[in-house]
Motif scaffolding. Structure first.
Motif, PDB file in Angstrom:
ATOM      1  N   GLU A   1       0.836  -1.202   0.000  1.00 46.16           N
ATOM      2  CA  GLU A   1       0.000   0.000   0.000  1.00 46.16           C
ATOM      3  C   GLU A   1       0.870   1.251   0.000  1.00 46.16           C
ATOM      4  OE1 GLU A   1      -3.447   2.260   2.668  1.00 46.16           O
ATOM      5  OE2 GLU A   1      -2.595   0.369   3.366  1.00 46.16           O
ATOM      6  N   VAL A   2       1.895   1.251   0.847  1.00 47.10           N
ATOM      7  CA  VAL A   2       2.801   2.394   0.912  1.00 47.10           C
ATOM      8  C   VAL A   2       3.545   2.558  -0.419  1.00 47.10           C
ATOM      9  CG1 VAL A   2       4.757   3.423   2.126  1.00 47.10           C
ATOM     10  CG2 VAL A   2       3.069   2.085   3.400  1.00 47.10           C
ATOM     11  N   ALA A   3       3.993   1.440  -0.980  1.00 47.53           N
ATOM     12  CA  ALA A   3       4.718   1.493  -2.255  1.00 47.53           C
ATOM     13  C   ALA A   3       3.833   2.028  -3.371  1.00 47.53           C
ATOM     14  CB  ALA A   3       5.232   0.103  -2.611  1.00 47.53           C
ATOM     15  N   GLU A   4       2.571   1.634  -3.361  1.00 49.58           N
ATOM     16  CA  GLU A   4       1.647   2.110  -4.396  1.00 49.58           C
ATOM     17  C   GLU A   4       1.449   3.614  -4.315  1.00 49.58           C
ATOM     18  OE1 GLU A   4      -3.050   1.519  -5.630  1.00 49.58           O
ATOM     19  OE2 GLU A   4      -2.012  -0.062  -4.511  1.00 49.58           O
ATOM     20  N   VAL A   5       1.330   4.134  -3.091  1.00 49.74           N
ATOM     21  CA  VAL A   5       1.148   5.578  -2.904  1.00 49.74           C
ATOM     22  C   VAL A   5       2.397   6.338  -3.336  1.00 49.74           C
ATOM     23  CG1 VAL A   5       0.855   7.386  -1.175  1.00 49.74           C
ATOM     24  CG2 VAL A   5      -0.572   5.332  -1.089  1.00 49.74           C
ATOM     25  N   LEU A   6       3.565   5.851  -2.902  1.00 44.28           N
ATOM     26  CA  LEU A   6       4.814   6.542  -3.258  1.00 44.28           C
ATOM     27  C   LEU A   6       5.094   6.437  -4.756  1.00 44.28           C
ATOM     28  CD1 LEU A   6       7.198   5.539  -0.310  1.00 44.28           C
ATOM     29  CD2 LEU A   6       5.645   7.483  -0.479  1.00 44.28           C
ATOM     30  N   GLY A   7       4.693   5.320  -5.356  1.00 42.15           N
ATOM     31  CA  GLY A   7       4.950   5.119  -6.781  1.00 42.15           C
ATOM     32  C   GLY A   7       4.233   6.107  -7.671  1.00 42.15           C
ATOM     33  N   ALA A   8       3.236   6.817  -7.130  1.00 44.65           N
ATOM     34  CA  ALA A   8       2.515   7.816  -7.918  1.00 44.65           C
ATOM     35  C   ALA A   8       3.265   9.138  -8.041  1.00 44.65           C
ATOM     36  CB  ALA A   8       1.139   8.046  -7.288  1.00 44.65           C
ATOM     37  N   VAL A   9       4.355   9.302  -7.273  1.00 45.01           N
ATOM     38  CA  VAL A   9       5.167  10.521  -7.360  1.00 45.01           C
ATOM     39  C   VAL A   9       5.959  10.488  -8.661  1.00 45.01           C
ATOM     40  CG1 VAL A   9       6.951  11.897  -6.229  1.00 45.01           C
ATOM     41  CG2 VAL A   9       5.309  10.603  -4.851  1.00 45.01           C
ATOM     42  N   ASP A  10       5.972  11.595  -9.375  1.00 48.35           N
ATOM     43  CA  ASP A  10       6.497  11.604 -10.753  1.00 48.35           C
ATOM     44  C   ASP A  10       7.974  11.241 -10.874  1.00 48.35           C
ATOM     45  OD1 ASP A  10       7.564  13.907  -9.663  1.00 48.35           O
ATOM     46  OD2 ASP A  10       6.662  15.284 -11.105  1.00 48.35           O
ATOM     47  N   PHE A  11       8.798  11.537  -9.863  1.00 51.03           N
ATOM     48  CA  PHE A  11      10.235  11.292 -10.022  1.00 51.03           C
ATOM     49  C   PHE A  11      10.663   9.887  -9.571  1.00 51.03           C
ATOM     50  CE2 PHE A  11       9.959  13.290  -5.786  1.00 51.03           C
ATOM     51  CZ  PHE A  11      10.644  12.360  -5.006  1.00 51.03           C
TER      52      PHE A  11
ATOM     53  N   CYS B   1      16.607  11.623 -15.767  1.00 48.45           N
ATOM     54  CA  CYS B   1      16.279  13.030 -16.058  1.00 48.45           C
ATOM     55  C   CYS B   1      15.441  13.688 -14.952  1.00 48.45           C
ATOM     56  CB  CYS B   1      15.562  13.176 -17.406  1.00 48.45           C
ATOM     57  SG  CYS B   1      16.489  12.489 -18.797  1.00 48.45           S
ATOM     58  N   PHE B   2      15.253  13.000 -13.804  1.00 49.00           N
ATOM     59  CA  PHE B   2      14.570  13.585 -12.653  1.00 49.00           C
ATOM     60  C   PHE B   2      15.543  13.650 -11.474  1.00 49.00           C
ATOM     61  CE2 PHE B   2      10.928  12.464 -15.135  1.00 49.00           C
ATOM     62  CZ  PHE B   2       9.903  13.308 -14.731  1.00 49.00           C
ATOM     63  N   VAL B   3      15.198  14.444 -10.481  1.00 50.42           N
ATOM     64  CA  VAL B   3      15.987  14.507  -9.253  1.00 50.42           C
ATOM     65  C   VAL B   3      15.062  14.261  -8.057  1.00 50.42           C
ATOM     66  CG1 VAL B   3      17.727  16.075 -10.179  1.00 50.42           C
ATOM     67  CG2 VAL B   3      15.667  17.011  -9.079  1.00 50.42           C
ATOM     68  N   PHE B   4      15.656  13.803  -6.977  1.00 50.90           N
ATOM     69  CA  PHE B   4      14.886  13.561  -5.763  1.00 50.90           C
ATOM     70  C   PHE B   4      14.366  14.876  -5.203  1.00 50.90           C
ATOM     71  CE2 PHE B   4      14.692  13.247  -1.107  1.00 50.90           C
ATOM     72  CZ  PHE B   4      13.808  12.183  -0.971  1.00 50.90           C
ATOM     73  N   ASP B   5      13.079  14.945  -4.891  1.00 54.15           N
ATOM     74  CA  ASP B   5      12.439  16.145  -4.348  1.00 54.15           C
ATOM     75  C   ASP B   5      11.819  15.788  -3.004  1.00 54.15           C
ATOM     76  OD1 ASP B   5      10.786  18.297  -3.695  1.00 54.15           O
ATOM     77  OD2 ASP B   5      10.282  18.729  -5.778  1.00 54.15           O
ATOM     78  N   GLY B   6      12.516  16.136  -1.923  1.00 55.80           N
ATOM     79  CA  GLY B   6      12.066  15.782  -0.583  1.00 55.80           C
ATOM     80  C   GLY B   6      10.758  16.437  -0.189  1.00 55.80           C
ATOM     81  N   GLU B   7      10.540  17.691  -0.629  1.00 55.39           N
ATOM     82  CA  GLU B   7       9.313  18.393  -0.273  1.00 55.39           C
ATOM     83  C   GLU B   7       8.098  17.762  -0.953  1.00 55.39           C
ATOM     84  OE1 GLU B   7       9.625  22.542  -1.033  1.00 55.39           O
ATOM     85  OE2 GLU B   7      11.233  22.861   0.441  1.00 55.39           O
ATOM     86  N   LYS B   8       8.252  17.397  -2.217  1.00 52.22           N
ATOM     87  CA  LYS B   8       7.147  16.782  -2.951  1.00 52.22           C
ATOM     88  C   LYS B   8       6.806  15.411  -2.345  1.00 52.22           C
ATOM     89  CE  LYS B   8       6.768  17.235  -7.402  1.00 52.22           C
ATOM     90  NZ  LYS B   8       6.977  17.121  -8.875  1.00 52.22           N
ATOM     91  N   LEU B   9       7.818  14.652  -2.001  1.00 52.08           N
ATOM     92  CA  LEU B   9       7.580  13.337  -1.401  1.00 52.08           C
ATOM     93  C   LEU B   9       6.899  13.481  -0.043  1.00 52.08           C
ATOM     94  CD1 LEU B   9       7.946  10.273  -1.608  1.00 52.08           C
ATOM     95  CD2 LEU B   9      10.177  10.538  -0.520  1.00 52.08           C
ATOM     96  N   PHE B  10       7.330  14.464   0.742  1.00 57.85           N
ATOM     97  CA  PHE B  10       6.719  14.726   2.049  1.00 57.85           C
ATOM     98  C   PHE B  10       5.236  15.063   1.889  1.00 57.85           C
ATOM     99  CE2 PHE B  10       5.257  17.642   5.308  1.00 57.85           C
ATOM    100  CZ  PHE B  10       5.678  17.048   6.490  1.00 57.85           C
ATOM    101  N   GLU B  11       4.942  15.975   0.970  1.00 60.63           N
ATOM    102  CA  GLU B  11       3.557  16.397   0.746  1.00 60.63           C
ATOM    103  C   GLU B  11       2.687  15.213   0.341  1.00 60.63           C
ATOM    104  OE1 GLU B  11       1.019  19.406  -2.211  1.00 60.63           O
ATOM    105  OE2 GLU B  11       3.215  19.398  -2.246  1.00 60.63           O
ATOM    106  N   HIS B  12       3.224  14.367  -0.526  1.00 53.50           N
ATOM    107  CA  HIS B  12       2.482  13.206  -1.009  1.00 53.50           C
ATOM    108  C   HIS B  12       2.240  12.207   0.125  1.00 53.50           C
ATOM    109  CE1 HIS B  12       1.027  11.324  -4.701  1.00 53.50           C
ATOM    110  NE2 HIS B  12       1.399  10.164  -4.197  1.00 53.50           N
ATOM    111  N   ALA B  13       3.256  11.943   0.934  1.00 56.79           N
ATOM    112  CA  ALA B  13       3.136  10.976   2.029  1.00 56.79           C
ATOM    113  C   ALA B  13       2.142  11.444   3.089  1.00 56.79           C
ATOM    114  CB  ALA B  13       4.499  10.723   2.658  1.00 56.79           C
TER     115      ALA B  13
END
Length: 627
Positions: free
Chosen positions: A503-513, A541-553
């Motif tokens: 479930e957690v992997a599915e949610v995180l997998g929706a983040v574009d990067f 061609c993407f970079v890790f975005d900690g703020e976007k991942l935080f918002e999504h989680a």
């Protein structure tokens, strides 16, 4: 004559010697015999009653027992909540009026499924019992779930009505239109509703009569018929609706009595009622005894002992974290000034167990092992520190289980050349499997036969057998005590909740990067369970975005399921059966001094996933970092 007298004396002497030897040897060779026997007699008494119901096809349910108690002890407090007492009569009458509202205004009928999204409060019981009096099947929803998960839960249990606590209405704002499109009516325990899509139960309650609902609406002749659904996280990702039958609820309600609880006990419950521990064992057990329950909306370590002293609490329900929080409170001279004699729960670590007893006195801690949907239960009625349960020759006569060898690297049981599993020896760690039988049936999950079948293992020891796979690695010592070792597969526990990695992997997998994600649990020194950690591969061609991942989680995951740590990888390791390799990741943990991959930590202050430094790592271990 003399010969006969001599023979009689010889036999008498032999009998006395045998009795003396038994009295001497029994404590040495079988020290738990009498306690095991007494416990077994209590369990058998409950079992015989359940078999009688099955044979007579006339089941006296937990609700029936409640109605009986309301007539027998109407003025006795059933619930004490925020200082106010709610008697058996109070709860019975209010639930009766709610049942009238459900029948006359909400249009509910026997057999309908109704979901409840409520926090701990007396009205939780009134709504639950009111629905049961109408003959509805009730679905308890975890108050941490949101949006997609909430809609999924309603779909899989078939609920067309949702009852919401007044303090949880905001959780529905984003999905009210979805609920309307699905023709799901929403009712709340609140007056003066401005929202046209939500109806008020309280307003209807004020004008409803006290006329009794026909008892035949709640009557049942089948002890195996479903009475409710309780949601549990699982390997498929989204929550699964575990089927709870009258058989399971009656077994759970007998738990306190099996441990030696009595009618005069006062039971303290701060665990959420949407879990089986609080609702089936806690409330069900209180009703079975005719006892009183001190119900808390949420657990408070600072209020716990004052509450116990004020209300004369004798038994409390716990999870391991709760006891650790109590041990971390400042010591006072009042630490042992209480009447608590027993704790009933699960997940208590040995070190915390010892500290708890040393500080707060001789309290018998009774561990219970079992899952909501499982067909096996272990109970440590002896109070042996560290053991989650106890087995013996008596127990094995009724409940069949086996511990089999498990390959951690391949993440699967070991099988021989004939395809059968290999039992472990006493003292060795193995995967706990419970045989499915008429005595120990497995009722599975609502709405998905594949999920039910996935929890079963077949042809385990002989061709044609079927076992429930607990997913837990356990060990049984020479004395028959059962110890929990680890959790395998795709779930783990954190803060008293099950976390489904998929479930957690599915949610995180929706983040574009994010290209690929592998979620697993890691241990944190001094904490119960495992915290979520995610290994990620970032898309080209993407970079890790900690703020976007935080918002999504934060937006899409409950707090207990959010990854506390993130590890960036170039390659995701796989097993020989093409499953993601978790074992080595779990073993390596989250120590930045031993891991060369970039590591990040969930930072609520920065609202981002920030680099995990050695300083932050130490603050996590010391408990200073907010988790």
């Amino acid at each position: 004559m003399a010969l006969a007298l001599a023979l009689a004396l010889c036999w008498l002497s032999a009998a006395l010697a045998g009795l003396l030897c038994a009295l001497v040897l029994q404590p040495l060779c079988f020290p738990y015999f009498w306690r095991d026997l007494l416990f077994l007699l209590r369990v058998v008494r409950s079992g015989v009653k359940l078999e009688f119901y099955r044979w007579r096809r006339d089941v006296r349910t937990v609700l029936d027992r409640f109605v009986e108690q309301a007539q027998r002890i109407p003025d006795k407090p059933l619930i004490i909540y925020e200082g106010s007492a709610h008697t058996y009569r109070d709860v019975d009458r209010r639930s009766e009026r709610l049942a009238r509202v459900f029948l006359n205004t909400a249009g509910l009928k026997r057999g309908d499924c109704v979901a409840m999204l409520m926090n701990n409060e007396p009205d939780y019981l009134c709504v639950w019992f009111g629905l049961a009096k109408v003959g509805c099947t009730v679905a308890f929803l975890n108050t941490n779930i949101r949006s997609k998960s909430l809609l999924h839960c309603l779909d899989c249990c078939g609920a067309r009505t949702l009852i919401v606590g007044s303090d949880l209405l905001e959780c529905l704002e984003s999905i009210l239109l979805d609920l309307q499109q699905k023709n799901i009516q929403v009712w709340t325990m609140k007056s003066h509703m401005k929202h046209t899509l939500v109806c008020s139960l309280l307003e209807q309650l004020d004008v409803e009569s006290d006329e009794l609902v026909p008892a035949e609406l709640r009557a049942t002749t089948n002890i195996n018929s479903p009475m409710m659904y309780i949601f549990t996280s699982g390997t498929t990702g989204l929550p699964k609706a575990a089927v709870i039958t009258h058989l399971q609820s009656l077994k759970a309600a007998s738990g306190f009595r099996a441990f030696g609880a009595i009618e005069s006990d006062v039971i303290y419950t701060a665990l959420p009622l949407y879990h089986s521990a609080a609702s089936l064992v806690g409330i069900g057990g209180t009703i079975e005894l005719g006892a009183t329950c001190v119900l808390k909306k949420k657990f408070s370590a600072s209020q716990f002992w004052p509450d116990c002293r004020n209300h004369g609490v004798t038994i409390f329900q716990y999870i391991g974290e709760l006891c650790r929080y109590l041990c971390n409170q400042p010591k006072t001279e009042m630490d042992q000034a209480h009447e608590v004699r027993m704790g009933v729960g699960n997940g208590l670590r040995q070190d915390v167990w010892r500290d708890f007893l040393f500080r707060f006195g001789n309290i018998k801690m009774c561990e219970i092992y079992g899952s909501t949907e499982g067909n096996l239960c272990f109970m440590n009625h002896i109070g042996k520190i560290g053991a989650v349960g106890r087995s013996n020759v008596f127990y094995k006569l009724f409940f069949k289980y086996d511990l089999v060898k498990y390959d951690m690297m391949q993440d699967e049981p070991v099988r021989d050349q004939h395809g059968f599993c290999l039992p472990v020896k006493k003292g060795e760690t193995g995967l706990l499997l419970s045989r499915v039988s008429a005595i120990s049936p497995f009722f599975g999950y609502a709405g998905n036969k594949q999920l039910t079948e996935k929890k079963l293992m077949r042809n385990v020891l002989v061709k044609g057998d079927a076992y429930f796979n607990t997913g837990d690695l356990m060990a049984e010592d020479q004395e028959g005590f059962i110890y929990f070792r680890d959790r395998v597969g795709d779930t783990f526990r954190w803060k008293g909740e099950n976390v489904a990695t998929t479930e957690v992997a599915e949610v995180l997998g929706a983040v574009d990067f994010i290209q690929e994600v592998n979620v697993y649990g890691v241990e944190i020194t001094g904490r119960e369970g495992r915290a979520a950690m995610a290994a990620l591969i970032v898309r080209p061609c993407f970079v890790f975005d900690g703020e976007k991942l935080f918002e999504h989680a934060v937006k899409d995951l409950p707090a207990y399921a959010r990854p506390l740590f993130v590890r960036l990888q170039d390659i995701m390791e796989m097993t020989s059966t093409f499953k993601q390799q978790k074992f080595q990741l779990v073993q390596s943990g989250f120590n930045p001094s031993t891991i060369s991959d970039p590591l990040y930590v969930l930072d609520y202050h920065q609202k981002s996933y920030t680099p995990l430094t050695e300083q932050i790592y130490q603050s996590v271990l010391s408990g200073e970092w907010k988790m």
